[in-house]
Each structure stands twice: as structure tokens, then as C-alpha cells.
Design a protein around this motif. Structure first.
Motif, short mmCIF file in Angstrom:
data_model
loop_
_atom_site.label_atom_id
_atom_site.label_comp_id
_atom_site.label_asym_id
_atom_site.label_seq_id
_atom_site.Cartn_x
_atom_site.Cartn_y
_atom_site.Cartn_z
N THR A 33 47.31 32.89 2.32
CA THR A 33 46.19 32.46 3.15
C THR A 33 45.80 31.06 2.71
N ARG A 34 45.47 30.23 3.69
CA ARG A 34 45.21 28.83 3.38
C ARG A 34 43.71 28.53 3.38
N VAL A 35 43.35 27.53 2.58
CA VAL A 35 41.99 26.99 2.57
C VAL A 35 42.06 25.56 3.08
N PHE A 36 41.34 25.28 4.15
CA PHE A 36 41.25 23.94 4.70
C PHE A 36 39.95 23.28 4.20
N LEU A 37 40.08 22.11 3.59
CA LEU A 37 38.92 21.30 3.24
C LEU A 37 38.90 20.12 4.20
N ILE A 38 37.88 20.06 5.04
CA ILE A 38 37.88 19.13 6.17
C ILE A 38 36.71 18.14 6.08
N GLY A 39 37.02 16.87 6.32
CA GLY A 39 35.99 15.85 6.42
C GLY A 39 35.73 15.06 5.15
N THR A 40 36.62 15.15 4.16
CA THR A 40 36.45 14.38 2.93
C THR A 40 36.60 12.88 3.23
N PRO A 41 36.03 12.01 2.39
CA PRO A 41 36.01 10.58 2.72
C PRO A 41 37.24 9.82 2.24
N GLN A 42 37.51 8.74 2.95
CA GLN A 42 38.39 7.69 2.43
C GLN A 42 37.62 6.37 2.34
#
Length: 361
Positions: A43-52
Motif C-alpha cells: 500500500t502506498r503513501v502519497f505526500l502531496i504539495g511539498t515545496p520546491q
């Protein structure tokens, strides 16, 4: 009847020329392997919206989120998608189409559930609206809206979209935002937890111990500042009489990729550790001070971020909140006498956060 049909089909396959039979068998094996891989896939964990972008406070949050996920979801496959990855519609649609129903989604925390940073809000709304079958967690955020007509429309739209997803958990990073979230999202799970960056307390420390000297001001140059240029100028004139004063910020003016994140964060921690005192109106200026062991005087910003955020550090010696900018010189003397800040241990907060979320997941 059905058994006879199956037997007939099998007999026809077996009677095919050997090359064709072998090819059909090979195709069946490929299909079977595919489904076995899907069955055994993590099962995957998506971490979304981190900065560059160059806000090192937000970069610090992202680093802490990743470290927390690695600790508590270590048997999951972790996939990070930065804010910049998702600003193009085609890329955002592609990421959403790749999310399976059993995958977990975590959204970047910070201080931008408001009417100022709508580019961040737009991506959150899209994920929350499109992924209603997934458990989604919004990492600790500050929530604030003004009373303007435009702000009220933005707030109403956020309420509508967030409340449409009953699998969404909203985490506030201070009590004012927690109260606001409970009113805005009455049917959702709403939690209270310190800013994710505090998960790094006692995990990131200065590379070298140097002799401290002078004061550094880490102050805003954006619309979130509370005090006027004249008030800051008067403070600087007063402090310059007795102290060496430097000026910096928690922002850098270049892209910071996930690969560069830790390097840039450690560089700032090392830089701050050279000073006797930090004066800042940035909440993560306070947190960077604690990471570097440097006494800090926090000035208010235009909203409740600093006022409420610093309440987590009321028992941390060497961290002072200035009710007024005029009080800063006296607090500087206290901070210099303090000499060093020991980071508090917030591990119980993050252990409890996982335990609560794990019940839902």
C-alpha cells in the motif's frame, strides 16, 4: 453444461499447434504474474504539495513529514509530489489517476489554509474532491480568514469541498485554528498537533559548536508582517547602540529540490547557531532557533500564527514572546543571560497522532 463448455475450450487449446499453444500459455503467465504483483504490492503513501520554493520553514515541515512517515509507515511505499509537480493540469490528473483506493494521502502542512495562498488551496481542493475513496490527512495547518466578502466566498468554497469528503482528517497546529476547523468541518475528524517541524527537535542540531556573538533578525518582507518599517527602524537603532546586529530570513531566493532540502536546512541551523539571540516574526524562525539552541524573541505577525504557536513553547526556557516591539530590548538581556535553549521533547504528540490515525486507517 458450463463444465462441458470449459472442457471443450481446453481441448481445443490443447489441440492447437505447439507454437501457438506455447504462445497462449506465455500470455496467460504474463497476466497471472501481473495480478500476483498487484496482489503483493505495498500500500502506498502519497505526500502531496511539498515545496520546491525557497521558504525553508515549509521545507522544514516537508522534511519532518517525510521522517514521520518513514517512522510510522515504514512498510508503505512513500511517494512525494511537490507543489510544483502538480501546478500543471495534465500532471495533476496523471497523479490522481495513479492513486489506488487503498492508498493513503497526506497533504502538506503549514500556514496556508486562508485567503492568501490560493495556489496551494487549489491543489488541496482538487485532491480532496477527486479522491473521496481514500483516507486523506491534512498535516497540521493554521487556518485564518479575514472578514472581507472575497475571503468569505473562499472560506465557503473550502468548507464545501472539504466537507464533501468524509474520509478527510484535518489537523490544526494551534488552538485557534483547531476551534475554527471544528466549526468549519463539523462532520470531519479534526485533530490538534504541533507543527510537523517540531518532530525534528533533538534530531537536527548544529554541525559545530561555535562561540555565540551578536543578534540576528529573521524578519518578514511580505504581507504577513505586523509592525511598520518605522517601528522596526526604531528597534534597530536602539539595539545597535549595544549589540552587533545582522539581518537574514528563513527564505532563500532559489529553488530547493527535495534532494537539496536537508542541506539548506542544516546550513541555516548552523548559521543561526553563531548568534546569541534571534529576533523573528516568523513562526519557523522560532523553530529554527530551537533547533540551533539559540535563545529567541518572537514578535507577532498579522494573524495568530506566532501568538498561538509560541504557546507550545511556554515551558521552553530561552523562548520569549514579545507582547510589544518596545519590550524587545529588555527581553534581549534575558535571552543573552539564558545562553542556550534545550529543545523540548514533543515525541508523545506525534506518537498519539499516529495512534489516532491508525485507528481510522
Amino acid at each position: 453444461m458450463r463444465t462441458n463448455k470449459v472442457n471443450n475450450i481446453l481441448m481445443q487449446i490443447y489441440s492447437l499447434p505447439s507454437k501457438i499453444y506455447a504462445e497462449i500459455k506465455r500470455c496467460f503467465q504474463i497476466v497471472q504474474n501481473y495480478f500476483n504483483k498487484r496482489k503483493n504490492k505495498k500500500t502506498r503513501v502519497f505526500l502531496i504539495g511539498t515545496p520546491q520554493y525557497g521558504n525553508l520553514g515549509d521545507q522544514l515541515i516537508a522534511l519532518a513529514e517525510i521522517e514521520w512517515l518513514k517512522k510510522y509507515y515504514k512498510n508503505f511505499e512513500l511517494l512525494e509530489y511537490t507543489h510544483e509537480n502538480l501546478t500543471k493540469d495534465k500532471k495533476c490528473r496523471l497523479v490522481i489517476s495513479n492513486i489506488n483506493k487503498n492508498d493513503l494521502i497526506f497533504l502538506q502542512g503549514g500556514g496556508n489554509v486562508n485567503d492568501l495562498y490560493l495556489n496551494c488551496e487549489a491543489i488541496r481542493r482538487r485532491i480532496i474532491y477527486k479522491c473521496k475513496n481514500n483516507n486523506i490527512v491534512l498535516f497540521p495547518q493554521s487556518i485564518s480568514y479575514s472578514n472581507s466578502e472575497k475571503s468569505n466566498l473562499i472560506k465557503t468554497k473550502t468548507q464545501e469541498i472539504y466537507n464533501s469528503n468524509k474520509n478527510l482528517t484535518v489537523i490544526a497546529r494551534e488552538k485557534t485554528s483547531h476551534c475554527t476547523a471544528k466549526k468549519m468541518f463539523p462532520d470531519l475528524q479534526v485533530l490538534l498537533c504541533p507543527d510537523m517541524a517540531t518532530f525534528l527537535f533533538n534530531k537536527i542540531t548544529p554541525s559545530v559548536i561555535s562561540n555565540r556573538s551578536g543578534i540576528v533578525m529573521l524578519t518578514r518582507k511580505d504581507g504577513e508582517k505586523y509592525y511598520t518599517e518605522e517601528q522596526f527602524s526604531n528597534l534597530i537603532d536602539t539595539l545597535n547602540v549595544n549589540y552587533n546586529l545582522d539581518f537574514s530570513d528563513t527564505n532563500v531566493f532559489h529553488t530547493v529540490t527535495p534532494a537539496d532540502r536537508l542541506i539548506q536546512i542544516k546550513k541555516l541551523v548552523d548559521s543561526i547557531s553563531k548568534y546569541q539571540v534571534v529576533i523573528t516574526d516568523r513562526f519557523h524562525g522560532v523553530i529554527f532557533s530551537i533547533l540551533s539552541g539559540t535563545p529567541c524573541i518572537a514578535l507577532r505577525s498579522f494573524d495568530h500564527k506566532i501568538i498561538d504557536g509560541c504557546k507550545w513553547f511556554e515551558e521552553t526556557e530561552g523562548i520569549y514572546y514579545a507582547d510589544s516591539i518596545e519590550n524587545v530590548p529588555d527581553l534581549v538581556k534575558k535571552a543573552i543571560n539564558q545562553g542556550h535553549v534545550n529543545a523540548p521533547d514533543f515525541s508523545n504528540h506525534f506518537e498519539n497522532l499516529y495512534n489516532i490515525l491508525n485507528q481510522k486507517h
